[in-house]
Design a protein around this motif. Structure first.
Motif, mmCIF file in Angstrom:
data_model
loop_
_atom_site.group_PDB
_atom_site.id
_atom_site.type_symbol
_atom_site.label_atom_id
_atom_site.label_comp_id
_atom_site.label_asym_id
_atom_site.label_seq_id
_atom_site.Cartn_x
_atom_site.Cartn_y
_atom_site.Cartn_z
ATOM 1 N N ASP A 157 0.977 4.038 5.495
ATOM 2 C CA ASP A 157 1.595 4.601 4.297
ATOM 3 C C ASP A 157 1.943 6.056 4.591
ATOM 4 O O ASP A 157 1.057 6.901 4.740
ATOM 5 C CB ASP A 157 0.617 4.516 3.119
ATOM 6 N N GLU A 159 4.105 7.860 2.616
ATOM 7 C CA GLU A 159 4.739 8.385 1.409
ATOM 8 C C GLU A 159 4.435 9.877 1.264
ATOM 9 O O GLU A 159 3.271 10.302 1.322
ATOM 10 C CB GLU A 159 4.236 7.633 0.172
ATOM 11 N N GLN A 174 6.345 -0.023 13.105
ATOM 12 C CA GLN A 174 6.697 -1.302 12.467
ATOM 13 C C GLN A 174 6.037 -1.397 11.093
ATOM 14 O O GLN A 174 4.837 -1.157 10.952
ATOM 15 C CB GLN A 174 6.228 -2.478 13.313
ATOM 16 N N GLN A 175 6.828 -1.753 10.119
ATOM 17 C CA GLN A 175 6.385 -1.979 8.733
ATOM 18 C C GLN A 175 5.712 -0.756 8.106
ATOM 19 O O GLN A 175 4.963 -0.876 7.144
ATOM 20 C CB GLN A 175 5.464 -3.194 8.648
ATOM 21 N N GLU A 177 5.518 2.436 5.769
ATOM 22 C CA GLU A 177 6.106 2.678 4.451
ATOM 23 C C GLU A 177 6.576 4.126 4.363
ATOM 24 O O GLU A 177 5.759 5.058 4.395
ATOM 25 C CB GLU A 177 5.067 2.407 3.360
ATOM 26 N N PHE A 178 7.893 4.302 4.286
ATOM 27 C CA PHE A 178 8.493 5.626 4.172
ATOM 28 C C PHE A 178 8.990 5.826 2.746
ATOM 29 O O PHE A 178 9.756 5.022 2.243
ATOM 30 C CB PHE A 178 9.688 5.763 5.123
ATOM 31 N N GLU A 179 8.565 6.872 2.110
ATOM 32 C CA GLU A 179 9.072 7.238 0.792
ATOM 33 C C GLU A 179 8.955 8.753 0.677
ATOM 34 O O GLU A 179 7.834 9.289 0.675
ATOM 35 C CB GLU A 179 8.278 6.544 -0.329
ATOM 36 N N THR A 181 9.510 10.770 2.940
ATOM 37 C CA THR A 181 8.861 11.207 4.172
ATOM 38 C C THR A 181 9.768 12.183 4.906
ATOM 39 O O THR A 181 10.931 11.875 5.166
ATOM 40 C CB THR A 181 8.569 9.985 5.084
ATOM 41 N N ARG A 189 13.319 10.509 4.687
ATOM 42 C CA ARG A 189 13.515 9.073 4.863
ATOM 43 C C ARG A 189 12.842 8.314 3.728
ATOM 44 O O ARG A 189 11.714 8.579 3.374
ATOM 45 C CB ARG A 189 12.956 8.624 6.212
ATOM 46 N N ASN A 190 13.598 7.331 3.214
ATOM 47 C CA ASN A 190 13.069 6.408 2.204
ATOM 48 C C ASN A 190 13.315 4.998 2.697
ATOM 49 O O ASN A 190 14.368 4.692 3.207
ATOM 50 C CB ASN A 190 13.787 6.603 0.856
ATOM 51 N N ARG A 191 12.400 4.138 2.474
ATOM 52 C CA ARG A 191 12.599 2.741 2.841
ATOM 53 C C ARG A 191 11.864 1.857 1.880
ATOM 54 O O ARG A 191 10.811 2.021 1.453
ATOM 55 C CB ARG A 191 12.102 2.454 4.257
#
Length: 191
Positions: A157, A159, A174-175, A177-179, A181, A189-191
């Motif tokens: 995470d 975020e 991998q996998q 969580e970017f929010e 960031t 970066r958001n994803r």
């Protein structure tokens, strides 16, 4: 007295003596007391096996510059701990609570940080090269100029995490969580 009677008498005396000894042992040392003594001995041995620096850290949450390489701190409560400049190379910090901890300039090379809580931790200029951070919580963490080369950041995470000027070469994201960031190049970066 014939031989048969003497043998029976000797057997009876031996049996009675044996039972008396077993009974006195059971009365003087109940199983619960033995178990408690063994648990206490185990805890003392385990405590003695920890380095003085590990004991200091666990008691005070203050250990800047300490040598904690290869320390077993799995599940440790280190919330708000000061580990600035500490050597935690190859340390086991799996499931450790490091929320708000100061790990600035700490050496966490090849450390096990699987599922560690690093929420709001200061990891500025920390060396996390080859560290395993799988499923770690790095929300709002400061990783400015941190070395994350070859680190495993799967399902992390990130975020509101600051990665400005961090080295993420070869890191496994991998996998993750970017929010909001902040990436090494300063972009968000958001994803």
């Amino acid at each position: 007295m014939n031989g048969s009677t003497a043998k029976r008498l000797l057997f009876g005396i031996s049996t009675a003596t044996f039972l008396a000894l077993v009974g006195s042992f059971a009365i003087s040392k109940p199983p619960e007391a033995i178990a408690k003594r063994d648990d206490k001995s185990f805890a003392q041995a385990q405590s003695q096996a920890q380095s003085p620096e590990v004991q200091k850290l666990l008691q005070t949450k203050q250990c800047p510059g300490c040598n904690l390489s290869r320390a077993n701190l799995q599940n440790a409560d280190l919330e708000g701990a000061n580990l600035q400049g500490a050597n935690l190379q190859n340390a086991n910090l799996q499931n450790a609570d490091l929320e708000g901890a100061n790990l600035q300039k700490a050496n966490l090379q090849k450390a096990n940080l699987i599922r560690a809580d690093l929420d709001k931790a200061n990891l500025q200029q920390a060396n996390l090269q080859g560290a395993n951070l799988t499923r770690a919580d790095l929300e709002e963490a400061n990783l400015q100029s941190a070395n994350l080369q070859q680190a495993n950041l799967q399902q992390v995470d990130l975020e509101d995490t600051n990665l400005t000027k961090a080295n993420i070469t070869g890191a496994n994201l991998q996998q993750a969580e970017f929010e909001n960031t902040i990436m090494p190049d300063g972009t968000v970066r958001n994803r």
